[in-house]
Design an enzyme around this catalytic site. Structure first.
Site, mmCIF file in Angstrom:
data_model
loop_
_atom_site.group_PDB
_atom_site.id
_atom_site.type_symbol
_atom_site.label_atom_id
_atom_site.label_comp_id
_atom_site.label_asym_id
_atom_site.label_seq_id
_atom_site.Cartn_x
_atom_site.Cartn_y
_atom_site.Cartn_z
ATOM 1 C CB CYS A 117 -0.537 -3.992 1.787
ATOM 2 S SG CYS A 117 -1.034 -3.100 -0.063
ATOM 3 C CG HIS A 162 -0.580 -0.221 -3.587
ATOM 4 N ND1 HIS A 162 0.078 -1.034 -3.592
ATOM 5 C CD2 HIS A 162 -0.747 0.143 -4.815
ATOM 6 C CE1 HIS A 162 1.041 -0.659 -4.140
ATOM 7 N NE2 HIS A 162 0.583 0.398 -4.923
ATOM 8 C CD GLN A 216 3.126 -11.964 4.291
ATOM 9 O OE1 GLN A 216 2.422 -11.459 3.547
ATOM 10 N NE2 GLN A 216 3.878 -13.223 3.948
#
Length: 210
Positions: free
Chosen positions: A100, A103, A141
């Site tokens: 991601c 993070h 995503q």
């Protein structure tokens, strides 16, 4: 708008000059890892972690190799002799291993990709490779799902594309709210998969078939 232009728009950098970003040297990257080790409270000179910067940089080279690969190239070799085949072409359970962008934590899951060919098809391994290329970048995503659909649309000009990704995000399971049994589902439908509810349901039935 072509795929590369859409990609920049989707990740929110349409008005940045990406070419102006200077890629650090390998040694600079390893020094950054040493800084993080020290920031975490450890000693980067300690025997157990002295080679960690090298290992991390090597891992990053593998995890993020998608920045050096072109999905359009993977889809450029197509085949027109399909003997009249005019139904869904679908790959199930494609491994998704991504990170991601918020993070830099992994998210892992499966992708399901289908298209309705018009006058050409592509080798099935190329569809999996397209997923892998976009997964091996810092991602959300939602963005990755859209990028996969766009790349297949641009490369094959099919009658429609369907993409579903089901993944667990470690930024949610190992930190923050610590919910370990939650997955995220994202979908993108184009063309006939968007307009034909029966066809869209067939795709979803194939996804759930065991």
């Amino acid at each position: 708008m072509d795929a590369s232009a859409r990609e920049r728009t989707l990740i929110g950098v349409s008005d940045l000059d990406l070419e102006a970003v200077k890629r650090p040297t390998r040694e600079e990257a390893m020094e950054a890892v040493r800084t993080l080790i020290a920031w975490a409270g450890d000693d980067p000179r300690r025997e157990g972690v002295i080679d960690t910067p090298k290992r991390v940089v090597d891992a990053y080279g593998e995890w993020f190799e998608g920045y050096n690969l072109d999905p359009a190239k993977e889809l450029s070799r197509t085949f027109e002799d399909v003997q009249g085949y005019d139904d869904i072409v679908m790959l199930r359970d494609i491994e998704v291993e991504s990170h991601c962008e918020h993070h830099m934590a992994p998210f892992l899951g499966k992708a399901y990709v289908a298209y309705m060919p018009t006058n050409r098809v592509v080798g099935i391994s190329k569809l999996a490779k397209v997923v892998e290329i976009f997964a091996r970048r810092l991602q959300t995503q939602e963005t990755m799902t859209q990028q996969i659909a766009d790349a297949i649309t641009d490369g094959l000009r099919p009658a429609g594309v369907a993409v579903l990704i089901d993944a667990a995000h470690q930024c949610m399971t190992t930190r923050g709210v610590h919910h370990r049994h939650v997955t995220t589902l994202t979908t993108q439908f184009t063309g006939v998969f968007k307009t034909d509810a029966t066809l869209r349901q067939r795709f979803l039935d194939f996804v759930n078939r065991r």
